[in-house]
Scaffold this active site. Structure first.
Site, PDB file in Angstrom:
ATOM      1  N   LYS A 132       0.824  -1.211   0.000  1.00 40.89           N
ATOM      2  CA  LYS A 132       0.000   0.000   0.000  1.00 40.89           C
ATOM      3  C   LYS A 132       0.862   1.267   0.000  1.00 40.89           C
ATOM      4  O   LYS A 132       0.672   2.148  -0.826  1.00 40.89           O
ATOM      5  CB  LYS A 132      -0.899   0.055   1.246  1.00 40.89           C
ATOM      6  CG  LYS A 132      -1.877  -1.091   1.361  1.00 40.89           C
ATOM      7  CD  LYS A 132      -2.732  -0.952   2.601  1.00 40.89           C
ATOM      8  CE  LYS A 132      -1.933  -1.068   3.894  1.00 40.89           C
ATOM      9  NZ  LYS A 132      -1.338  -2.401   4.115  1.00 40.89           N
ATOM     10  N   ARG A 165     -10.055   3.150   9.356  1.00 39.43           N
ATOM     11  CA  ARG A 165      -9.715   1.876   9.945  1.00 39.43           C
ATOM     12  C   ARG A 165     -10.903   0.928  10.094  1.00 39.43           C
ATOM     13  O   ARG A 165     -10.744  -0.277  10.179  1.00 39.43           O
ATOM     14  CB  ARG A 165      -9.061   2.088  11.315  1.00 39.43           C
ATOM     15  CG  ARG A 165      -7.584   2.366  11.233  1.00 39.43           C
ATOM     16  CD  ARG A 165      -6.892   1.254  10.473  1.00 39.43           C
ATOM     17  NE  ARG A 165      -5.469   1.438  10.295  1.00 39.43           N
ATOM     18  CZ  ARG A 165      -4.550   1.148  11.212  1.00 39.43           C
ATOM     19  NH1 ARG A 165      -4.911   0.719  12.391  1.00 39.43           N
ATOM     20  NH2 ARG A 165      -3.290   1.308  10.956  1.00 39.43           N
ATOM     21  N   ARG A 219      11.262  -5.451   4.953  1.00 39.95           N
ATOM     22  CA  ARG A 219      10.999  -4.008   4.816  1.00 39.95           C
ATOM     23  C   ARG A 219      11.981  -3.171   5.630  1.00 39.95           C
ATOM     24  O   ARG A 219      12.288  -3.485   6.773  1.00 39.95           O
ATOM     25  CB  ARG A 219       9.565  -3.698   5.273  1.00 39.95           C
ATOM     26  CG  ARG A 219       9.295  -2.205   5.388  1.00 39.95           C
ATOM     27  CD  ARG A 219       7.846  -1.845   5.315  1.00 39.95           C
ATOM     28  NE  ARG A 219       7.018  -2.543   6.286  1.00 39.95           N
ATOM     29  CZ  ARG A 219       5.684  -2.559   6.242  1.00 39.95           C
ATOM     30  NH1 ARG A 219       5.050  -1.946   5.267  1.00 39.95           N
ATOM     31  NH2 ARG A 219       5.007  -3.211   7.158  1.00 39.95           N
ATOM     32  N   ARG A 266      10.906  -1.529  11.315  1.00 31.24           N
ATOM     33  CA  ARG A 266       9.840  -1.261  12.285  1.00 31.24           C
ATOM     34  C   ARG A 266       9.780  -2.369  13.327  1.00 31.24           C
ATOM     35  O   ARG A 266       9.955  -3.540  12.997  1.00 31.24           O
ATOM     36  CB  ARG A 266       8.488  -1.191  11.569  1.00 31.24           C
ATOM     37  CG  ARG A 266       8.155   0.160  11.015  1.00 31.24           C
ATOM     38  CD  ARG A 266       6.952   0.102  10.117  1.00 31.24           C
ATOM     39  NE  ARG A 266       5.779  -0.540  10.727  1.00 31.24           N
ATOM     40  CZ  ARG A 266       4.558  -0.507  10.185  1.00 31.24           C
ATOM     41  NH1 ARG A 266       4.371   0.120   9.041  1.00 31.24           N
ATOM     42  NH2 ARG A 266       3.553  -1.101  10.759  1.00 31.24           N
ATOM     43  N   ARG A 299      -1.538  -8.914  13.328  1.00 38.02           N
ATOM     44  CA  ARG A 299      -1.843  -7.812  12.419  1.00 38.02           C
ATOM     45  C   ARG A 299      -2.796  -8.268  11.315  1.00 38.02           C
ATOM     46  O   ARG A 299      -3.668  -7.516  10.881  1.00 38.02           O
ATOM     47  CB  ARG A 299      -0.549  -7.253  11.822  1.00 38.02           C
ATOM     48  CG  ARG A 299       0.288  -6.513  12.853  1.00 38.02           C
ATOM     49  CD  ARG A 299       1.682  -6.228  12.360  1.00 38.02           C
ATOM     50  NE  ARG A 299       1.730  -5.122  11.422  1.00 38.02           N
ATOM     51  CZ  ARG A 299       2.795  -4.840  10.669  1.00 38.02           C
ATOM     52  NH1 ARG A 299       3.886  -5.596  10.756  1.00 38.02           N
ATOM     53  NH2 ARG A 299       2.770  -3.826   9.848  1.00 38.02           N
TER      54      ARG A 299
END
Ligand code: ADP
Ligand code: ZN
Length: 215
Positions: A18, A92, A126, A159, A170
């Protein structure tokens, strides 16, 4: 002729791509990326129920819905959104979506999906620039120089929640909260499904085509 702004929402599971595609939209179409994390960081001194936003962020606590929506509204009223904006990973849930609708009209919702295998590989690889937020991947989108941002020379970091251990949790949040949102926007005729299981540039071709359609 009335022109419709490029008011875009990007939804999907964590790691689907995204942020990567949202960044490309903003670069190519000159519209801002709106990210709630950043908005909150700009309003650190606001007090909500006798606590500053800074304290909420530090404790990892969620701010009340109405505060979040107020800040969104303020941000969306700034003149740089006249031609449109990209909301990455927001609203959300359905309640927030309905509140957003009262603030502004949405023109396109992109649902970027990817297989669990790809998601796992993407979030563990990532890396993000600490200074400018640029997104990299150790294998699929590496910087020229390991650990350093191509754009600003900043340090690349991982992260805390980009681990296989918290991925399941998640994904559960995504299934519970975001999936119903996808159906909500599908019914409104705003949804476009994007197959994120392909290289970044191929995914981008489809995303670009959809964004160009909004006149
Ligand atoms: P999200 O915003 O959905 O969580 P990101 O855009 O941050 O996802 O992408 C997750 C990771 O996967 C990043 O490291 C990014 O560089 C990489 N990535 C994004 N899109 C692709 C793709 N189509 N193929 C391979 N890797 C990708
Ligand atoms: Zn950078």
């Amino acid at each position: 002729m009335e022109t419709m702004s490029k008011n875009i929402i990007v939804l999907g599971p964590p790691g689907a791509g995204k942020g990567t595609q949202a960044e490309k939209i903003t670069e190519n179409f000159g519209i801002p990326l709106i990210d709630i994390g950043e908005i909150l960081r700009h309003h650190k001194d606001i007090e909500v129920d006798h606590k500053t936003v800074r304290e909420y962020l530090k404790n990892g606590e969620l701010l009340p819905d109405e505060v979040v929506m107020d800040l969104f509204e303020k941000r969306l009223r700034k003149p740089d959104t006249a031609q449109g904006f990209v909301l990455d990973d927001a609203p959300r849930d359905k309640v927030q979506a309905q509140e957003l609708e009262e603030i502004i009209e949405i023109g396109l919702v992109l649902h970027i999906n990817a297989s669990k295998e790809n998601i796992k590989e993407r979030i563990t690889g990532r890396r993000i620039c600490k200074e400018c937020g640029e997104i990299y991947h150790t294998k699929y989108n590496p910087p020229d120089q390991e650990g350093t941002c191509d754009k600003c020379g900043g340090k690349l970091i991982q992260r805390d929640d980009d681990t296989e251990e918290v991925l399941e949790e998640r994904l559960e949040v995504y299934r519970e909260k975001t999936k119903p949102l996808v159906e909500y926007y599908r019914k409104k005729g705003l949804l476009e499904e994007i197959d994120g299981n392909r290289p970044i540039e191929q995914v981008w071709k489809d995303v670009k085509k959809e964004v160009e359609k909004i006149e």
